[in-house]
Design an enzyme around this catalytic site. Structure first.
Site, PDB file in Angstrom:
ATOM      1  N   SER A   1      -4.265 -21.082 -50.444  1.00 46.75           N
ATOM      2  CA  SER A   1      -3.688 -19.737 -50.544  1.00 46.75           C
ATOM      3  C   SER A   1      -4.009 -19.195 -51.928  1.00 46.75           C
ATOM      4  O   SER A   1      -4.182 -19.975 -52.872  1.00 46.75           O
ATOM      5  CB  SER A   1      -2.159 -19.812 -50.378  1.00 46.75           C
TER       6      SER A   1
ATOM      7  N   TYR B   1       5.898 -23.732 -52.297  1.00 40.26           N
ATOM      8  CA  TYR B   1       4.649 -23.333 -51.643  1.00 40.26           C
ATOM      9  C   TYR B   1       3.515 -23.255 -52.669  1.00 40.26           C
ATOM     10  O   TYR B   1       2.435 -23.797 -52.464  1.00 40.26           O
ATOM     11  CB  TYR B   1       4.857 -21.970 -50.974  1.00 40.26           C
TER      12      TYR B   1
HETATM   13  N1  LIG Z   1      -0.533 -15.695 -43.289  1.00 39.88           N
HETATM   14  C1  LIG Z   1      -0.943 -15.589 -44.550  1.00 39.88           C
HETATM   15  O1  LIG Z   1      -0.928 -14.498 -45.138  1.00 39.88           O
HETATM   16  C2  LIG Z   1      -1.427 -16.808 -45.284  1.00 39.88           C
HETATM   17  C3  LIG Z   1      -1.949 -16.631 -46.562  1.00 39.88           C
HETATM   18  C4  LIG Z   1      -2.414 -17.716 -47.270  1.00 39.88           C
HETATM   19  C5  LIG Z   1      -2.395 -18.971 -46.689  1.00 39.88           C
HETATM   20  N2  LIG Z   1      -1.869 -19.127 -45.444  1.00 39.88           N
HETATM   21  C6  LIG Z   1      -1.880 -20.486 -44.893  1.00 39.88           C
HETATM   22  O2  LIG Z   1      -2.468 -20.482 -43.617  1.00 39.88           O
HETATM   23  C7  LIG Z   1      -1.955 -21.563 -42.856  1.00 39.88           C
HETATM   24  C8  LIG Z   1      -1.512 -21.049 -41.486  1.00 39.88           C
HETATM   25  O3  LIG Z   1      -0.416 -20.177 -41.684  1.00 39.88           O
HETATM   26  P1  LIG Z   1      -0.100 -18.931 -40.753  1.00 39.88           P
HETATM   27  O4  LIG Z   1       0.029 -17.761 -41.628  1.00 39.88           O
HETATM   28  O5  LIG Z   1      -1.019 -18.909 -39.591  1.00 39.88           O
HETATM   29  O6  LIG Z   1       1.398 -19.314 -40.310  1.00 39.88           O
HETATM   30  P2  LIG Z   1       2.087 -19.572 -38.891  1.00 39.88           P
HETATM   31  O7  LIG Z   1       1.677 -18.537 -37.912  1.00 39.88           O
HETATM   32  O8  LIG Z   1       3.525 -19.736 -39.218  1.00 39.88           O
HETATM   33  O9  LIG Z   1       1.458 -20.965 -38.428  1.00 39.88           O
HETATM   34  C9  LIG Z   1       1.835 -22.185 -39.023  1.00 39.88           C
HETATM   35  C10 LIG Z   1       1.327 -23.298 -38.143  1.00 39.88           C
HETATM   36  O10 LIG Z   1       1.684 -24.554 -38.748  1.00 39.88           O
HETATM   37  C11 LIG Z   1       2.250 -25.377 -37.754  1.00 39.88           C
HETATM   38  N3  LIG Z   1       3.210 -26.329 -38.337  1.00 39.88           N
HETATM   39  C12 LIG Z   1       4.237 -26.058 -39.177  1.00 39.88           C
HETATM   40  N4  LIG Z   1       4.923 -27.201 -39.432  1.00 39.88           N
HETATM   41  C13 LIG Z   1       4.310 -28.195 -38.748  1.00 39.88           C
HETATM   42  C14 LIG Z   1       4.562 -29.573 -38.596  1.00 39.88           C
HETATM   43  N5  LIG Z   1       5.587 -30.207 -39.217  1.00 39.88           N
HETATM   44  N6  LIG Z   1       3.719 -30.303 -37.804  1.00 39.88           N
HETATM   45  C15 LIG Z   1       2.675 -29.695 -37.179  1.00 39.88           C
HETATM   46  N7  LIG Z   1       2.398 -28.396 -37.276  1.00 39.88           N
HETATM   47  C16 LIG Z   1       3.212 -27.642 -38.054  1.00 39.88           C
HETATM   48  C17 LIG Z   1       2.914 -24.429 -36.771  1.00 39.88           C
HETATM   49  O11 LIG Z   1       2.978 -25.028 -35.481  1.00 39.88           O
HETATM   50  P3  LIG Z   1       4.304 -25.577 -34.742  1.00 39.88           P
HETATM   51  O12 LIG Z   1       5.476 -24.806 -35.287  1.00 39.88           O
HETATM   52  O13 LIG Z   1       4.008 -25.330 -33.295  1.00 39.88           O
HETATM   53  O14 LIG Z   1       4.326 -27.034 -35.091  1.00 39.88           O
HETATM   54  C18 LIG Z   1       1.935 -23.278 -36.748  1.00 39.88           C
HETATM   55  O15 LIG Z   1       0.909 -23.520 -35.810  1.00 39.88           O
HETATM   56  C19 LIG Z   1      -0.831 -22.169 -43.670  1.00 39.88           C
HETATM   57  O16 LIG Z   1      -1.285 -23.304 -44.365  1.00 39.88           O
HETATM   58  C20 LIG Z   1      -0.503 -21.064 -44.664  1.00 39.88           C
HETATM   59  O17 LIG Z   1       0.057 -21.564 -45.845  1.00 39.88           O
HETATM   60  C21 LIG Z   1      -1.383 -18.071 -44.737  1.00 39.88           C
END
Ligand SMILES: NC(=O)c1ccc[n+]([C@@H]2O[C@H](COP(=O)([O-])OP(=O)(O)OC[C@H]3O[C@@H](n4cnc5c(N)ncnc54)[C@H](OP(=O)(O)O)[C@@H]3O)[C@@H](O)[C@H]2O)c1
Length: 255
Positions: free
Chosen positions: A145, A160
């Site tokens: 991130s 985070y």
């Molecule tokens: N969205 C943004 O703006 C942004 C920006 C920078 C970085 N990121 C990074 O991108 C990645 C994806 O995030 P996102 O934005 O797509 O968020 P999201 O829609 O909340 O997705 C998070 C994913 O992680 C899984 N997860 C969470 N805890 C888990 C666990 N204990 N075991 C297995 N799976 C788990 C969830 O699946 P289940 O709940 O089904 O297990 C879900 O599929 C993350 O690493 C986040 O930090 C996002």
């Protein structure tokens, strides 16, 4: 005739493992990898969502895994190897956060964020490194991130930021350890993308305005704008690239 340069981005016959595939960025990345020809093993805890997605992508499978559970991680890698006999690409994408000022951030919250965002990618990478080192090839892509590259403050999430900063340098260290043994390790650093993780933020006009004002391009990202970076790092298009953090951030880290 010269070889088609785009052919190097293809992932035909490759097997890719993607964590956090049940929503947001992970789900979108599964589609990009499968679209480039990979067979994808998608994983998360909400397995019904994965099965629905897997049903639309022939050759791909859904396997449930809680990334904080060591035996789940082992079963995930064993299950993938039993089914496909190889793992070419690992995308460490599962992640969590909670916005809280540092002075009141509970210890358990900090620990659980580090467990999902930093410890789990390390442990899964270790397991996947076994077959990758044996095969002498593999590409690992960590989803970090911009909060792992910069302090931000306005959206306070110390656990985070620490976990993503840790994953940034874990990327470099593993890249250095395995550079002569065929495994490349890189990372993608997104800025702001609309997903479940950011839905409260995107629902708030003040936060949306802040993103527009603070981002040089004046807007958040669209999920498919991560595809190019992913396919580049996952494929043979980047065979001389390792230990790099590629920001996909509309210029966030340029200023
Ligand atoms: N969205 C943004 O703006 C942004 C920006 C920078 C970085 N990121 C990074 O991108 C990645 C994806 O995030 P996102 O934005 O797509 O968020 P999201 O829609 O909340 O997705 C998070 C994913 O992680 C899984 N997860 C969470 N805890 C888990 C666990 N204990 N075991 C297995 N799976 C788990 C969830 O699946 P289940 O709940 O089904 O297990 C879900 O599929 C993350 O690493 C986040 O930090 C996002």
């Amino acid at each position: 005739m010269a070889e088609d340069p785009i052919a190097r981005f293809r992932l035909d016959d490759r097997v890719a493992l993607v964590t956090g595939a049940s929503s947001g960025i992970g789900r979108s990345m599964v589609s990009a990898l499968a679209g480039a020809g990979a067979r994808v093993v998608m994983t998360a805890r909400r397995v019904e969502r994965l099965e629905e997605l897997a049903g639309t992508l022939p050759g791909s499978v859904a396997l449930r895994c809680d990334v904080t559970d060591d035996s789940d991680l082992e079963a995930l890698v064993t299950g993938t190897m039993e089914r496909f006999g190889r793992i070419d690409i690992l995308v460490n994408n599962a992640g969590i956060t909670e916005v809280t000022p540092a002075e009141t951030e509970p210890a358990d919250l900090f620990r659980s964020v580090v467990a999902v965002n930093l410890t789990a990618p390390f442990l899964l990478t270790k397991l996947v490194a076994g077959p990758m080192l044996e095969a002498g090839r593999g590409s690992i892509v960590n989803i970090v991130s911009v909060l792992g590259l910069r302090g931000v403050g306005q959206i306070p999430q110390a656990g985070y930021a620490a976990s993503k900063g840790g994953l940034v340098n874990l990327t470099r260290e593993l890249a250095a350890q395995w550079a002569r043994r065929g495994i490349r390790v890189n990372a993608i650093a997104p800025a702001w993308f609309p997903t479940e993780m950011t839905d409260e933020m995107f629902a708030d006009e003040g936060a949306r305005r802040w993103i527009r004002r603070r981002t040089p391009m004046g807007r958040p990202g669209e999920l498919d704008e991560l595809d190019g970076a992913l396919l580049f790092l996952a494929s043979d298009a980047s065979t001389y690239v390792t230990g790099q953090i590629l920001a996909v951030d509309g210029g966030w880290t340029a200023v």
